[in-house]
Motif scaffolding. Structure first.
Motif, PDB file in Angstrom:
ATOM      1  N   UNK A   1       0.821  -1.224   0.000  1.00 45.68           N
ATOM      2  CA  UNK A   1       0.000   0.000   0.000  1.00 45.68           C
ATOM      3  C   UNK A   1       0.854   1.274   0.000  1.00 45.68           C
ATOM      4  N   UNK A   2       2.024   1.193  -0.599  1.00 46.41           N
ATOM      5  CA  UNK A   2       2.904   2.360  -0.642  1.00 46.41           C
ATOM      6  C   UNK A   2       2.399   3.382  -1.652  1.00 46.41           C
ATOM      7  N   UNK A   3       2.670   4.655  -1.352  1.00 48.66           N
ATOM      8  CA  UNK A   3       2.273   5.715  -2.269  1.00 48.66           C
ATOM      9  C   UNK A   3       3.220   5.716  -3.467  1.00 48.66           C
ATOM     10  N   UNK A   4       2.683   5.763  -4.691  1.00 43.81           N
ATOM     11  CA  UNK A   4       3.556   5.766  -5.868  1.00 43.81           C
ATOM     12  C   UNK A   4       4.346   7.072  -5.964  1.00 43.81           C
ATOM     13  N   UNK A   5       5.510   6.990  -6.593  1.00 42.72           N
ATOM     14  CA  UNK A   5       6.339   8.189  -6.709  1.00 42.72           C
ATOM     15  C   UNK A   5       7.172   8.123  -7.988  1.00 42.72           C
ATOM     16  N   UNK A   6       7.711   9.288  -8.370  1.00 43.19           N
ATOM     17  CA  UNK A   6       8.650   9.371  -9.484  1.00 43.19           C
ATOM     18  C   UNK A   6       9.912  10.059  -8.983  1.00 43.19           C
ATOM     19  N   UNK A   7      11.029   9.358  -9.044  1.00 45.67           N
ATOM     20  CA  UNK A   7      12.331   9.919  -8.725  1.00 45.67           C
ATOM     21  C   UNK A   7      12.992  10.273 -10.048  1.00 45.67           C
ATOM     22  N   UNK A   8      13.410  11.524 -10.225  1.00 47.36           N
ATOM     23  CA  UNK A   8      13.877  11.940 -11.546  1.00 47.36           C
ATOM     24  C   UNK A   8      15.051  12.902 -11.474  1.00 47.36           C
ATOM     25  N   UNK A   9      15.737  13.012 -12.615  1.00 47.20           N
ATOM     26  CA  UNK A   9      16.932  13.830 -12.750  1.00 47.20           C
ATOM     27  C   UNK A   9      16.644  14.950 -13.741  1.00 47.20           C
TER      28      UNK A   9
ATOM     29  N   UNK B   1       5.578   9.377 -14.958  1.00 48.69           N
ATOM     30  CA  UNK B   1       6.681   8.988 -15.824  1.00 48.69           C
ATOM     31  C   UNK B   1       7.482   7.831 -15.214  1.00 48.69           C
ATOM     32  N   UNK B   2       8.075   7.048 -16.091  1.00 52.15           N
ATOM     33  CA  UNK B   2       8.929   5.947 -15.674  1.00 52.15           C
ATOM     34  C   UNK B   2      10.384   6.392 -15.761  1.00 52.15           C
ATOM     35  N   UNK B   3      11.129   6.163 -14.706  1.00 51.18           N
ATOM     36  CA  UNK B   3      12.572   6.416 -14.712  1.00 51.18           C
ATOM     37  C   UNK B   3      13.270   5.188 -14.138  1.00 51.18           C
ATOM     38  N   UNK B   4      14.571   5.106 -14.337  1.00 45.54           N
ATOM     39  CA  UNK B   4      15.304   3.954 -13.799  1.00 45.54           C
ATOM     40  C   UNK B   4      16.682   4.385 -13.333  1.00 45.54           C
ATOM     41  N   UNK B   5      17.173   3.685 -12.332  1.00 47.41           N
ATOM     42  CA  UNK B   5      18.492   3.976 -11.794  1.00 47.41           C
ATOM     43  C   UNK B   5      19.569   3.754 -12.852  1.00 47.41           C
ATOM     44  N   UNK B   6      19.376   2.734 -13.673  1.00 48.75           N
ATOM     45  CA  UNK B   6      20.364   2.415 -14.706  1.00 48.75           C
ATOM     46  C   UNK B   6      20.510   3.541 -15.720  1.00 48.75           C
ATOM     47  N   UNK B   7      19.441   4.303 -15.924  1.00 45.20           N
ATOM     48  CA  UNK B   7      19.478   5.405 -16.888  1.00 45.20           C
ATOM     49  C   UNK B   7      19.569   6.752 -16.168  1.00 45.20           C
ATOM     50  N   UNK B   8      20.190   6.740 -14.982  1.00 49.44           N
ATOM     51  CA  UNK B   8      20.441   7.954 -14.196  1.00 49.44           C
ATOM     52  C   UNK B   8      19.148   8.724 -13.871  1.00 49.44           C
ATOM     53  N   UNK B   9      18.054   8.007 -13.766  1.00 49.10           N
ATOM     54  CA  UNK B   9      16.749   8.572 -13.419  1.00 49.10           C
ATOM     55  C   UNK B   9      16.283   9.644 -14.404  1.00 49.10           C
ATOM     56  N   UNK B  10      16.691   9.491 -15.659  1.00 50.87           N
ATOM     57  CA  UNK B  10      16.190  10.403 -16.687  1.00 50.87           C
ATOM     58  C   UNK B  10      14.730  10.076 -16.986  1.00 50.87           C
ATOM     59  N   UNK B  11      13.964  11.105 -17.340  1.00 48.22           N
ATOM     60  CA  UNK B  11      12.560  10.902 -17.698  1.00 48.22           C
ATOM     61  C   UNK B  11      12.466  10.185 -19.040  1.00 48.22           C
ATOM     62  N   UNK B  12      11.670   9.135 -19.100  1.00 47.21           N
ATOM     63  CA  UNK B  12      11.530   8.360 -20.332  1.00 47.21           C
ATOM     64  C   UNK B  12      10.228   8.722 -21.040  1.00 47.21           C
ATOM     65  N   UNK B  13      10.009   8.114 -22.199  1.00 47.87           N
ATOM     66  CA  UNK B  13       8.755   8.315 -22.932  1.00 47.87           C
ATOM     67  C   UNK B  13       7.634   7.439 -22.378  1.00 47.87           C
ATOM     68  N   UNK B  14       7.978   6.532 -21.490  1.00 44.96           N
ATOM     69  CA  UNK B  14       6.984   5.620 -20.921  1.00 44.96           C
ATOM     70  C   UNK B  14       6.378   6.217 -19.658  1.00 44.96           C
ATOM     71  N   UNK B  15       5.148   5.819 -19.397  1.00 46.06           N
ATOM     72  CA  UNK B  15       4.490   6.248 -18.170  1.00 46.06           C
ATOM     73  C   UNK B  15       3.471   5.193 -17.743  1.00 46.06           C
ATOM     74  N   UNK B  16       3.172   5.190 -16.451  1.00 45.98           N
ATOM     75  CA  UNK B  16       2.163   4.285 -15.921  1.00 45.98           C
ATOM     76  C   UNK B  16       0.973   5.108 -15.454  1.00 45.98           C
TER      77      UNK B  16
END
Length: 353
Positions: A291-299, A321-336
């Motif tokens: 039940x965690x609150x969703x979040x976006x961590x971004x660069x 937006x979807x970001x990932x640690x592997x991509x330095x938390x850059x904003x991607x074109x994908x979203x949930x």
């Protein structure tokens, strides 16, 4: 110190603007959002002013805010010295005060505004002596830490005084949002629920080793009609409340907050609050793992996007937006997306622009 806080405040507002849009004129973006909020506020302002006067007052503040925004934007492209700049801003403020004082119907709001101005003046005067305060600290504490502890002590003292001011004068809950920014500081962000029962005051209080400290005050009307005010938190953990939306869950009102954080990295969370009797509760409104609150961590250094998160009022859907640690938390074109089904927000899809 005053200029330092203004710089930090402007920095935070830039972050807030980035989360919804990267249009060149962030002031217009924020003004549009505030305009929607103020239109809602006039529907409930009868407790303080008649509706006609409330509408006129809101428009007066909207025009003032736009004039200041346009002037500041123009000043950036002109070779204007500081004296001329300050003189023009002071003239606009004087013109606003003349308009406020010339209408006797505005008297209840003017009285509250004067209290804010007096609070601000006393705080700035006290600020000159804040490093003289005698705190019981370790003798071998580095000077950097000593100064930080004194700043925290000073800020907490004045945060608590502002809470008391809001508590002692319930009419503040009905005042135009722009008034707080104009009377206190350009960095104060005020967001209010559509039903007018809850309002959040957020502002930057300083920086400490890449952490941006935020104070947030919650003011709300209880089920018995009492108006309460309390300090939510003055650490980055809570964040800067920049949106509040209203949901109905099992017949009860839940307020969906969007919060912007900066703890070395930027991120945005969504969070739920309710008024239950005299207190604030935090219902579980997300059907996620634990039940965690969703979040976006971004660069912010990466590719820019039109939005980081957004909320669709009509469909009750959150876009993130979807970001990932592997991509330095850059904003991607994908979203949930998370869609509210009447009870909880549930993961409803993943797409690309």
């Amino acid at each position: 110190m005053k200029k330092h806080l203004l710089v930090i405040a402007a920095f935070c507002l830039a972050i807030v603007a980035c989360t919804s849009s990267v249009k060149s004129n962030k002031n217009n973006t924020l003004a549009t959002a505030k305009e929607e909020t103020e239109t809602q506020e006039t529907e409930r302002a009868g407790a303080l002013l008649p509706r006609k006067d409330s509408l006129t007052l809101v428009n007066l503040y909207k025009n003032y805010e736009k004039d200041v925004s346009d002037f500041c934007e123009k000043a950036r492209t002109m070779d204007m010295n500081n004296e001329d700049y300050d003189r023009q801003l002071e003239k606009m403020k004087t013109d606003l005060e003349t308009s406020l004082n010339s209408n006797p119907h505005y008297a209840p709001v003017v009285e509250l505004r004067n209290l804010l101005i007096a609070y601000r003046a006393e705080m700035l005067k006290d600020e000159e002596r804040k490093y003289d305060v005698d705190l019981k600290l370790d003798e071998d504490m580095p000077e950097e830490f000593v100064s930080h502890e004194k700043e925290m002590y000073f800020q907490k003292r004045w945060d608590e005084k502002l809470v008391k001011l809001l508590q002692d004068h319930p009419g503040f809950l009905e005042c135009p949002s722009y008034m707080f920014e104009e009377a206190l500081d350009m960095g104060v962000e005020v967001v209010t629920s559509t039903d007018g029962r809850i309002r959040y005051y957020s502002y930057i209080t300083g920086e400490w080793r890449r952490l941006v400290s935020v104070t947030c005050i919650r003011q709300y009307r209880t089920d018995k009609g009492r108006t309460m005010a309390s300090l939510v938190e003055n650490t980055p953990t809570w964040g800067f409340v920049d949106e509040v939306h209203t949901l109905i869950v099992n017949g009860k009102t839940v307020y969906l907050l969007r919060r912007t954080h900066n703890e070395g990295c930027f991120y945005i969370t969504y969070y739920g609050e309710s008024i239950e009797g005299e207190i604030i509760t935090h219902p579980v409104i997300f059907d996620t793992e634990e039940n965690k609150n969703p979040y976006v961590l971004y660069n912010l250094d990466g590719p820019q996007k039109d939005w980081v998160t957004k909320y669709d009022e009509k469909t009750k859907t959150i876009y993130m937006r979807v970001t990932s640690k592997d991509d330095r938390y850059y904003l991607s074109n994908a979203y949930v997306t998370y869609t509210f089904d009447g009870k909880k927000f549930r993961l409803s899809g993943q797409r690309k622009d």
